[in-house]
Design an enzyme around this catalytic site. Sequence first.
Site, short mmCIF file in Angstrom:
data_model
loop_
_atom_site.label_atom_id
_atom_site.label_comp_id
_atom_site.label_asym_id
_atom_site.label_seq_id
_atom_site.Cartn_x
_atom_site.Cartn_y
_atom_site.Cartn_z
N LYS A 22 3.05 3.20 7.31
CA LYS A 22 1.99 2.17 7.26
C LYS A 22 2.50 0.88 6.63
CE LYS A 22 -1.27 1.99 3.83
NZ LYS A 22 -1.49 0.66 3.23
N ASN A 23 3.15 1.01 5.45
CA ASN A 23 3.46 -0.21 4.71
C ASN A 23 4.64 -1.00 5.28
OD1 ASN A 23 1.24 0.12 3.14
ND2 ASN A 23 2.33 1.02 1.39
N CYS A 116 -7.53 -1.97 -0.95
CA CYS A 116 -8.08 -1.00 -1.90
C CYS A 116 -8.30 -1.64 -3.27
CB CYS A 116 -7.13 0.19 -2.06
SG CYS A 116 -7.01 1.23 -0.59
N ARG A 121 -4.74 -7.28 -8.35
CA ARG A 121 -3.90 -7.62 -7.19
C ARG A 121 -3.76 -9.13 -6.96
NH1 ARG A 121 -4.57 -3.08 -2.55
NH2 ARG A 121 -2.34 -3.35 -2.53
N ASP A 304 1.69 5.44 -4.98
CA ASP A 304 0.83 5.88 -3.87
C ASP A 304 0.76 7.41 -3.76
OD1 ASP A 304 0.57 3.21 -3.40
OD2 ASP A 304 1.96 3.15 -1.71
N ARG A 396 -7.42 4.61 7.17
CA ARG A 396 -6.63 3.37 7.12
C ARG A 396 -5.14 3.68 7.08
NH1 ARG A 396 -7.63 -0.03 2.36
NH2 ARG A 396 -5.75 -0.85 3.31
N1 EPU Z 1 1.63 -8.47 -8.77
C1 EPU Z 1 1.39 -9.65 -9.44
N2 EPU Z 1 1.48 -10.84 -8.75
C2 EPU Z 1 1.81 -10.88 -7.44
C3 EPU Z 1 2.06 -9.68 -6.76
C4 EPU Z 1 1.96 -8.48 -7.44
O1 EPU Z 1 1.09 -9.64 -10.64
O2 EPU Z 1 1.87 -11.99 -6.89
C5 EPU Z 1 1.53 -7.19 -9.49
C6 EPU Z 1 0.40 -6.32 -8.93
O3 EPU Z 1 -0.84 -6.65 -9.50
C7 EPU Z 1 0.88 -4.92 -9.30
C8 EPU Z 1 2.40 -5.04 -9.19
O4 EPU Z 1 2.70 -6.43 -9.25
O5 EPU Z 1 0.54 -4.63 -10.62
C9 EPU Z 1 3.00 -4.48 -7.92
O6 EPU Z 1 2.36 -5.04 -6.80
P1 EPU Z 1 3.07 -5.15 -5.37
O7 EPU Z 1 3.00 -6.58 -4.97
O8 EPU Z 1 4.38 -4.47 -5.39
O9 EPU Z 1 2.06 -4.32 -4.45
P2 EPU Z 1 1.51 -4.71 -3.04
O10 EPU Z 1 2.57 -5.36 -2.23
O11 EPU Z 1 0.19 -5.37 -3.14
C10 EPU Z 1 2.33 -2.51 -1.89
C11 EPU Z 1 1.68 -1.44 -1.09
C12 EPU Z 1 0.83 -0.56 -1.99
C13 EPU Z 1 1.71 0.02 -3.10
C14 EPU Z 1 2.43 -1.10 -3.86
C15 EPU Z 1 3.41 -0.58 -4.89
C16 EPU Z 1 1.40 -2.51 1.04
C17 EPU Z 1 0.47 -3.12 2.03
N3 EPU Z 1 0.85 -2.06 -0.07
O12 EPU Z 1 1.27 -3.28 -2.45
O13 EPU Z 1 0.36 0.49 -1.18
O14 EPU Z 1 0.90 0.73 -4.01
O15 EPU Z 1 3.16 -1.93 -2.92
O16 EPU Z 1 4.33 0.26 -4.30
O17 EPU Z 1 2.59 -2.44 1.26
C18 EPU Z 1 -1.17 2.11 -0.44
O18 EPU Z 1 -0.45 2.26 0.56
O19 EPU Z 1 -2.11 2.88 -0.74
C19 EPU Z 1 -0.91 0.97 -1.33
C20 EPU Z 1 -1.81 0.52 -2.18
#
Ligand code: EPU
Length: 417
Positions: A22-23, A116, A121, A304, A396
């Site tokens: 998915k990701n 979610c 975020r 996850d 999802r």
């Molecule tokens: N963060 C910031 N600022 C930013 C971006 C992130 O402070 O600009 C913080 C977030 O708040 C969090 C941490 O950095 O505390 C990590 O966030 P990251 O950006 O790595 O997460 P994401 O890209 O929003 C993806 C996956 C998530 C998974 C995380 C961590 C996707 C679409 N989502 O989220 O997947 O938990 O990386 O591995 O790729 C899921 O599949 O259920 C899911 C939530």
Amino acid sequence: MKIMEVEGGHKLSGTIRVSGAKNATVAIIPAAILTDEEVTICNIPEITDTDALCDILHELNVKTSRASGSLVIDAKDMKNTEIAEVHSKKLRASYYFMGALLGRYKKVSMFFPGGCSIGARPIDLHLKGFEALGAKVTKSKNKYTVEADELKGANIYLDIASVGATINIMLAAVLATGTTVIDNVAKEPEIVNVATFLNNMGAKITGAGTSTIKIVGVKKLHKCFHEIIPDRIEAGTYLIIGALCGNPLRIDNIIPEHLDPLISKLEEMGAELEVGTDYVVVNQKDDLKPVTIKTAVYPGFATDLQQPFTVLLTQANGTSKVVETIWENRFMHVPYLNELGADITVKNQTATIQGPSNLVGTQVVATDLRAGAAMVAAALKATGKTTITNAEHILRGYEQIKEKLEAVGAKINLKDI
Ligand code: EPU
């Protein structure tokens, strides 16, 4: 709303084949608009997040066709129109259209993404990256406009190794002039898959999978054929279900290396596992040992998988701990596990699980995608019937979860109300 009813207590035997990640998919679909030539992506999972992204493509006048796991995207006649909030709110990954549209048109206007509710975020690191490339970011209420006369390569350091920021900055930088170096990037396999896709289209990206990514800007990207990697989180969820109910359960079409942290924790617990080149066979065992896990960026223990793994810890003999370091609100499954008979307390981002517990079916809620996966795992283990409301969250990210589990002996009913 969808409701999933699970009649628990059955042993699960046979093979579950894992779908595309998915990701990786949710980033690769937006990335495909960086070229005006046709791209073909195979091993696309049939999940509602894929549908939501295709809806956005159609809104942008991009043509798509889907057949047996492959998706063809043709962005020749694309229009850079503002994506309706109702669409961008459906999933977090809609924000990858920011990087992709900025890269292609040097201008994008987008609403804050959905996804979610597992934490605040923020997207500050994405925006800082765009600014470093020369873009101007304007925010009005919950809408961002990002524009540049020209995007120019830059040196960017991420304060947090964010998956989303790493990918979004790559998307904006591939067509920039000059060289971009991003330091302290995330190393998740999905990022490597996205970089491979972009390189297949003619981008010049090196270092994906390490903590520094270098992107030499190119003028144009072209058509390509690309395959999505297997979903390590889906695989890990079924491995955990196998450790709960397998008799035995074989999880096929996986890259075991991507699951190393989970596999070593399962081994530490004394789970019965056979790890093959592209499969794992797992059997349920009664005398599991308690363990402590701490979530971390890849190659650490995936956040996850934390929620489904907590279900397995309810069956271990003694006290286990789960420390969540990535998301500040990822224990919403715990009250529902306790309703099912678990003994879990949460304090300061740490869950303490006292096992073993007898789980007994009741009514629970899938508060988010992986919490929903945890509810399914617990319901399969519990005696009697469990009713999971808000089950649309589960769909999802898990392709044909009902069908895959039924094929190995589970009894599941999925209905709309
Ligand atoms: N963060 C910031 N600022 C930013 C971006 C992130 O402070 O600009 C913080 C977030 O708040 C969090 C941490 O950095 O505390 C990590 O966030 P990251 O950006 O790595 O997460 P994401 O890209 O929003 C993806 C996956 C998530 C998974 C995380 C961590 C996707 C679409 N989502 O989220 O997947 O938990 O990386 O591995 O790729 C899921 O599949 O259920 C899911 C939530």
